[in-house]
Design an enzyme around this catalytic site. Structure first.
Site, PDB file in Angstrom:
ATOM      1  N   LEU A 101     -14.129  -2.119 -21.653  1.00 23.67           N
ATOM      2  CA  LEU A 101     -15.339  -1.388 -22.004  1.00 23.67           C
ATOM      3  C   LEU A 101     -16.465  -1.719 -21.027  1.00 23.67           C
ATOM      4  O   LEU A 101     -16.520  -2.830 -20.502  1.00 23.67           O
ATOM      5  CB  LEU A 101     -15.784  -1.741 -23.430  1.00 23.67           C
ATOM      6  CG  LEU A 101     -14.853  -1.319 -24.567  1.00 23.67           C
ATOM      7  CD1 LEU A 101     -15.338  -1.913 -25.886  1.00 23.67           C
ATOM      8  CD2 LEU A 101     -14.768   0.200 -24.670  1.00 23.67           C
ATOM      9  N   ASP A 102     -17.356  -0.750 -20.810  1.00 20.94           N
ATOM     10  CA  ASP A 102     -18.519  -0.991 -19.959  1.00 20.94           C
ATOM     11  C   ASP A 102     -19.349  -2.125 -20.534  1.00 20.94           C
ATOM     12  O   ASP A 102     -19.283  -2.431 -21.723  1.00 20.94           O
ATOM     13  CB  ASP A 102     -19.387   0.267 -19.872  1.00 20.94           C
ATOM     14  CG  ASP A 102     -18.634   1.450 -19.281  1.00 20.94           C
ATOM     15  OD1 ASP A 102     -17.649   1.224 -18.559  1.00 20.94           O
ATOM     16  OD2 ASP A 102     -19.048   2.593 -19.544  1.00 20.94           O
ATOM     17  N   LYS A 103     -20.166  -2.704 -19.685  1.00 26.51           N
ATOM     18  CA  LYS A 103     -20.985  -3.848 -20.088  1.00 26.51           C
ATOM     19  C   LYS A 103     -21.880  -3.515 -21.273  1.00 26.51           C
ATOM     20  O   LYS A 103     -22.104  -4.341 -22.164  1.00 26.51           O
ATOM     21  CB  LYS A 103     -21.824  -4.321 -18.905  1.00 26.51           C
ATOM     22  CG  LYS A 103     -22.613  -5.600 -19.152  1.00 26.51           C
ATOM     23  CD  LYS A 103     -23.331  -6.047 -17.889  1.00 26.51           C
ATOM     24  CE  LYS A 103     -24.101  -7.343 -18.124  1.00 26.51           C
ATOM     25  NZ  LYS A 103     -24.800  -7.796 -16.884  1.00 26.51           N
ATOM     26  N   THR A 105     -21.284  -1.125 -23.525  1.00 24.19           N
ATOM     27  CA  THR A 105     -20.524  -0.472 -24.599  1.00 24.19           C
ATOM     28  C   THR A 105     -19.974  -1.530 -25.545  1.00 24.19           C
ATOM     29  O   THR A 105     -19.548  -2.598 -25.110  1.00 24.19           O
ATOM     30  CB  THR A 105     -19.368   0.366 -24.014  1.00 24.19           C
ATOM     31  OG1 THR A 105     -19.910   1.363 -23.149  1.00 24.19           O
ATOM     32  CG2 THR A 105     -18.571   1.041 -25.111  1.00 24.19           C
ATOM     33  N   HIS A 184     -16.311   5.039 -16.813  1.00 29.70           N
ATOM     34  CA  HIS A 184     -17.450   5.698 -17.468  1.00 29.70           C
ATOM     35  C   HIS A 184     -17.082   7.091 -17.987  1.00 29.70           C
ATOM     36  O   HIS A 184     -17.922   7.999 -17.979  1.00 29.70           O
ATOM     37  CB  HIS A 184     -18.640   5.831 -16.508  1.00 29.70           C
ATOM     38  CG  HIS A 184     -19.268   4.525 -16.127  1.00 29.70           C
ATOM     39  ND1 HIS A 184     -19.457   3.473 -17.013  1.00 29.70           N
ATOM     40  CD2 HIS A 184     -19.762   4.096 -14.935  1.00 29.70           C
ATOM     41  CE1 HIS A 184     -20.040   2.470 -16.382  1.00 29.70           C
ATOM     42  NE2 HIS A 184     -20.233   2.820 -15.126  1.00 29.70           N
TER      43      HIS A 184
END
Length: 239
Positions: A101-103, A105, A184
């Protein structure tokens, strides 16, 4: 299985140290002191005590985590990673991650020492859907649902997404189901629709749901039922 192999497999100590300590009487199997570290045991039935501690054998570890914001989905980084959130006991193991997961998210991420299973989960050919809860800056319009179902052209990445599902909750909130994990991706899909993702949380991978009792940053081991569900890829979503 050799008792030294059993103990070293769960990262309690090295075989060299186990051999040395066994000779000192620090290895007990079923109540009997064993000084030969090559002694054979049944890791699931025999009671093994090493250095005064009971040794529990397992082949692999499977962990569900509710990833918080500000944490990197990596096993090795200069910044805080999901591994850093684990207790010392777990940090001894080599984990693979399913569903990075993105930082910024949050939500469900799977950590496991079972590399084969992780590969099965993240493989795009398996079409395992992930469910996200999304908060958007602008209002969702009816045609967005159809655009998701058709696949959305991501110009920055020069690709068209696989068919996805957008389920409207209210004007600015929705659930999104995707079977890919492009960089993303959810954010870029809405960007292509002239919208902006403000909050993003993953709730589900396949049929495995994020435990609602887990607060951000918390984790727990998966149950046998949950592990079997992942291995058998049961009851996946369909678009």
């Amino acid at each position: 299985m050799r008792v030294d192999k059993m103990i070293s497999a769960v990262k309690v100590d090295s075989r060299k140290n186990i051999k040395k300590n066994a000779k000192k009487g620090e290895l007990i199997v079923n109540g009997e002191i064993i000084k030969d570290s090559s002694y054979k045991v049944d890791p699931y039935k025999d009671e093994v005590i090493y250095m005064g501690e009971y040794v529990e054998y397992f082949e692999n570890l499977y962990i569900m985590m509710n990833k918080p914001k500000g944490v990197i989905s990596s096993t090795n980084d200069l910044e805080t990673t999901v591994i850093d959130l684990l207790d010392y006991f777990y940090q001894r193991f080599d984990f693979n991650l399913a569903g990075r997961l993105d930082k910024d998210t949050t939500g469900l991420i799977i950590l496991s020492t079972d590399g084969k299973l992780i590969h099965e989960i993240i493989s795009p050919n398996k079409d395992i859907y992930k469910k996200y809860e999304v908060l958007l800056k602008n209002k969702i319009v009816d045609e967005d649902v159809d655009r998701f179902k058709e696949g959305i052209e991501i110009k920055d990445g020069n690709y068209i997404t696989k068919p996805a599902k957008l389920e409207v909750i209210d004007d600015n909130r929705c659930y999104v189901y995707i079977s890919e994990g492009k960089f993303h991706q959810v954010k870029n899909m809405f960007k292509a629709l002239s919208n902006e993702v403000l909050e993003l949380k993953r709730l589900q991978i396949g049929q495995l749901e994020l435990d609602p009792l887990l607060k951000e940053g918390e984790y727990r081991e998966l149950s046998e039922y949950e592990i079997d569900m992942l291995k058998n890829n049961q009851h996946n979503f369909h678009i």
